[in-house]
Scaffold this motif. Structure first.
Motif, mmCIF file in Angstrom:
data_model
loop_
_atom_site.group_PDB
_atom_site.id
_atom_site.type_symbol
_atom_site.label_atom_id
_atom_site.label_comp_id
_atom_site.label_asym_id
_atom_site.label_seq_id
_atom_site.Cartn_x
_atom_site.Cartn_y
_atom_site.Cartn_z
ATOM 1 N N GLN A 142 0.852 -1.190 0.000
ATOM 2 C CA GLN A 142 0.000 0.000 0.000
ATOM 3 C C GLN A 142 0.889 1.241 0.000
ATOM 4 O O GLN A 142 1.798 1.362 0.820
ATOM 5 C CB GLN A 142 -0.915 0.010 1.227
ATOM 6 N N ILE A 143 0.620 2.176 -0.940
ATOM 7 C CA ILE A 143 1.476 3.352 -1.101
ATOM 8 C C ILE A 143 0.668 4.633 -0.939
ATOM 9 O O ILE A 143 -0.574 4.617 -0.970
ATOM 10 C CB ILE A 143 2.165 3.357 -2.482
ATOM 11 N N GLU A 144 1.394 5.730 -0.747
ATOM 12 C CA GLU A 144 0.808 7.068 -0.695
ATOM 13 C C GLU A 144 1.589 7.968 -1.644
ATOM 14 O O GLU A 144 2.825 7.876 -1.724
ATOM 15 C CB GLU A 144 0.859 7.642 0.723
ATOM 16 N N THR A 145 0.881 8.838 -2.361
ATOM 17 C CA THR A 145 1.522 9.779 -3.284
ATOM 18 C C THR A 145 1.056 11.192 -2.980
ATOM 19 O O THR A 145 0.137 11.403 -2.184
ATOM 20 C CB THR A 145 1.201 9.424 -4.748
ATOM 21 N N GLU B 12 -7.599 1.804 -4.482
ATOM 22 C CA GLU B 12 -7.105 1.790 -3.109
ATOM 23 C C GLU B 12 -5.602 2.075 -2.972
ATOM 24 O O GLU B 12 -5.071 2.005 -1.865
ATOM 25 C CB GLU B 12 -7.413 0.431 -2.472
ATOM 26 N N ASN B 13 -4.928 2.364 -4.092
ATOM 27 C CA ASN B 13 -3.480 2.596 -4.053
ATOM 28 C C ASN B 13 -2.730 1.395 -3.463
ATOM 29 O O ASN B 13 -1.777 1.545 -2.707
ATOM 30 C CB ASN B 13 -3.119 3.851 -3.253
ATOM 31 N N ILE B 14 -3.198 0.196 -3.818
ATOM 32 C CA ILE B 14 -2.573 -1.040 -3.342
ATOM 33 C C ILE B 14 -2.006 -1.788 -4.546
ATOM 34 O O ILE B 14 -2.703 -1.996 -5.554
ATOM 35 C CB ILE B 14 -3.575 -1.925 -2.585
ATOM 36 N N VAL C 66 5.796 4.269 1.003
ATOM 37 C CA VAL C 66 5.168 2.976 1.281
ATOM 38 C C VAL C 66 4.462 3.081 2.630
ATOM 39 O O VAL C 66 5.097 3.263 3.674
ATOM 40 C CB VAL C 66 6.207 1.843 1.300
ATOM 41 N N ALA C 67 3.142 2.988 2.605
ATOM 42 C CA ALA C 67 2.364 3.141 3.838
ATOM 43 C C ALA C 67 2.340 1.871 4.669
ATOM 44 O O ALA C 67 2.453 1.915 5.897
ATOM 45 C CB ALA C 67 0.934 3.571 3.501
ATOM 46 N N ASN C 68 2.218 0.716 3.989
ATOM 47 C CA ASN C 68 2.062 -0.520 4.771
ATOM 48 C C ASN C 68 2.298 -1.714 3.852
ATOM 49 O O ASN C 68 2.171 -1.630 2.629
ATOM 50 C CB ASN C 68 0.661 -0.601 5.379
ATOM 51 N N ILE C 69 2.673 -2.836 4.469
ATOM 52 C CA ILE C 69 2.773 -4.116 3.780
ATOM 53 C C ILE C 69 1.640 -5.009 4.289
ATOM 54 O O ILE C 69 1.507 -5.230 5.498
ATOM 55 C CB ILE C 69 4.138 -4.795 4.033
#
Length: 446
Positions: free
Chosen positions: A248-251, A273-275, A418-421
């Motif tokens: 999961q990413i953020e831009t 979902e940006n995943i 990178v927000a989360n794995i």
């Protein structure tokens, strides 16, 4: 006269008359002094003659190299003939023992069966043939077929047939030549493209690398001719059991940035979902890939807005009499820190280094390429702008262009994080780390 003669030689070989400049050209100066002084007495030579003597090629050395290369080529020819004769004698011996045509027929069929009878192992996403630039496992093309005997009764002995590379006897022959003192020059294949500095090996189970390369062409009178940023997000996994994940990413949400996912990535999941996850969630991401790993996402950005430039360069050359005064300024916007900044300024052909009047940072004169290198280790809030002023003999202002720059930064234009794995098999997610790098590919003012 001797001191005068030596003093005349020093500026010809040293780009500056300080200790550093003399030390860098110490050997050239020693050779030049040797042409001027012989057994304590001065020679009747001019500066031009000394330079000519030092740059002359040695006929004996050239002849020696030609003879040595001729011997090496002759040795290689002998080596090839010997290897060919050995292979032919083996084929003839086998043909006489096994019976001509049947032996050749069995050799052909045996090579085809053993070459392609084994299973092909493609390292891809979960084993599919069309993976992330799937790399072929060389060991999978085994010379033994599964479920078959290692060699047939009529098959040829090992070593016959088509073989790539050098045979064992060839290597032994080369080793014997080396032991006798011969210099063997091996053929080296040129590498494709330019290699970038190797990143430190990953230590965490999952490593994600965000890398952007910037191409900028500035106009000397202001404005942008070209601004292009290309970025990639790569995934490196150490252990295959950690491959069943989603990222999961953020831009920054910049509409000027256009993202493209890999064909095996679920585009709908990324758009909503940006995943970043595979189309088939049951298949893991590949592990232990070379380089930065598997490319998951690419993006591109183009703009004509000067305000987003990480570095602006202005050059002001002006001719006054027999001299040219050059003023160069750099400026970076707030919130942008640059590391290892080097600005390359082309200069006219000079007999000595330019006279530096003022500089913010360090400088070096490359006399061979006639380029002045202006270095700033770090640009942050303490030095958002800086200047360089130097003097050279009168020259055309166009000589000082194009000015190019090189730098790196830890903040990218996409500001991707990178927000989360997200683990797909349950349990806690594997530990991950993120690397971020912005680097110049081509940055110049023309």
């Amino acid at each position: 006269m001797q001191n005068l003669k030596l003093n005349c030689l020093v500026p010809e070989y040293s780009f500056s008359l300080d200790e550093e400049g003399v030390c860098r050209t110490a050997f050239e100066l020693i050779f030049a002094f040797d042409e001027v002084i012989s057994l304590g007495h001065k020679e009747n030579v001019t500066v031009a003659q000394v330079k000519q003597y030092c740059e002359m090629e040695s006929h004996e050395e050239k002849l020696h190299k030609l003879v040595l290369q001729s011997k090496i080529n002759e040795t290689k020819d002998v080596m090839k003939r010997k290897a060919s004769e050995i292979d032919k004698s083996k084929i003839e011996r086998n043909r006489g023992e096994k019976g001509g045509f049947m032996s050749l027929q069995s050799m052909g069929s045996g090579r085809m069966d053993t070459g392609f009878g084994s299973d092909t192992n493609l390292s891809s996403l979960g084993g599919s043939g069309s993976g992330f630039g799937a790399s072929i496992d060389v060991d999978s093309f085994s010379t033994k077929s599964k479920g078959r005997p290692a060699a047939s009764a009529t098959g040829p002995p090992k070593g016959l047939g088509m073989q790539l590379g050098k045979t064992q006897r060839t290597n032994q022959f080369l080793e014997s030549l080396k032991a006798e003192g011969e210099v063997i020059v091996e053929d080296v294949r040129p590498s494709i493209g330019q290699s970038k500095p190797a990143a430190p090996p990953p230590t965490d189970p999952v490593t994600l690398t965000v890398e952007e390369k910037i191409n900028v062409t500035l106009k000397r009178d202001g404005g942008i001719s070209n601004f292009n940023v290309q970025g990639t997000l790569s995934l490196q996994i150490l252990n295959q059991e950690d491959g069943l994940i989603q990222v999961q990413i953020e831009t920054s949400g910049n509409p000027a940035i256009h993202f493209n996912t890999h064909p095996n990535i679920n585009k709908e999941l990324f758009s909503n979902e940006n995943i970043l996850g595979l189309k088939e969630p049951s298949r893991p991401f590949p592990a232990n890939q070379s380089g930065d790993g598997v490319s998951l996402l690419r993006w591109r950005m183009q703009s004509a807005d000067e305000s987003i430039l990480p570095l602006t360069i202005n050059c002001w050359p002006s001719v006054s009499g027999n001299e040219t005064y050059v003023n160069i300024e750099y400026e970076t916007p707030a919130q942008t820190d640059l590391q290892n900044v080097v600005i390359f300024v082309p200069l006219p052909a000079l007999r000595e280094a330019p006279r530096i009047q003022q500089i913010d940072g360090e400088w070096r004169y490359d006399s061979r390429n006639s380029v002045l290198e202006w270095s700033i280790v770090l640009i942050d809030n303490s030095n958002r702008s800086g200047s360089l002023e130097f003097i050279v003999p009168a020259a055309d202002p166009d000589v000082f262009f194009p000015i190019s720059a090189r730098f790196t930064a830890s903040r990218t234009f996409s500001d991707l994080k990178v927000a989360n794995i997200l683990p797909l098999k349950g349990g806690s997610p594997p530990k991950f780390s993120q690397r971020t790098l912005l680097a110049t590919e081509n940055y110049q003012a023309v």
